[in-house]
Design an enzyme around this catalytic site. Sequence first.
Site, mmCIF file in Angstrom:
data_model
loop_
_atom_site.group_PDB
_atom_site.id
_atom_site.type_symbol
_atom_site.label_atom_id
_atom_site.label_comp_id
_atom_site.label_asym_id
_atom_site.label_seq_id
_atom_site.Cartn_x
_atom_site.Cartn_y
_atom_site.Cartn_z
ATOM 1 N N MET A 198 18.843 25.395 90.726
ATOM 2 C CA MET A 198 18.162 26.378 91.567
ATOM 3 C C MET A 198 18.415 27.794 91.043
ATOM 4 O O MET A 198 17.675 28.286 90.202
ATOM 5 C CB MET A 198 18.599 26.205 93.024
ATOM 6 C CG MET A 198 18.176 24.849 93.587
ATOM 7 S SD MET A 198 18.902 24.466 95.178
ATOM 8 C CE MET A 198 18.082 25.607 96.237
ATOM 9 N N CYS A 199 19.440 28.457 91.537
ATOM 10 C CA CYS A 199 19.660 29.867 91.227
ATOM 11 C C CYS A 199 20.052 30.120 89.780
ATOM 12 O O CYS A 199 19.587 31.090 89.175
ATOM 13 C CB CYS A 199 20.676 30.460 92.194
ATOM 14 S SG CYS A 199 20.129 30.329 93.912
#
Length: 186
Positions: A115-116
Amino acid sequence: MPENVTPVEALLLIDLQMGSLAAVPDAERLVDRAAVLLAAARASGTVVVHVQNDGAAGMADEPGTPGWALHLPVDAGESVIRKPRDNAFDSTDLADLLTARGVRSVAVCGLMSEMCVSATARAASSLGYRVVLPHDAHATTNIPATPGHSLLIPAATVSRVAEWALSDQIELVHDSRSVPFTKPPR
């Protein structure tokens, strides 16, 4: 994975927050590897940016809660960027900060691999930064099984798939200790 890495000019520590780390298998190893990178970056005068996710109300990283706190201390001269989305460049002044310092290359570490970390690494690459991702300095959580649909997917597998998906845009290095840092031109 290359053994000789050209030095990078900035370290981005993504979402190393108390609440998020609590859910990560082998979080202690991740924190140890991030600390190795942080010590090397500090020793070389590299730009250090701690990225802090502002989670929604009730989430482990909700602003102002104990889970929102950064795990590693921020030294004088280091920046903290609060982000509302996965990509640390989206709706923040991260690009301006790096540009003002003359940064052209970044090492990325932290949470969550798929994700990030992935979104930030991909955005950095698309903005023209050279991106180095140490294999041992990013992590995520297990993806739970879905009844009738799939089995649990181990966190290590998720992290490795995230690396693979980025492999045409970044430099993947095996060991965080092999990432050299240098002071940017400004």
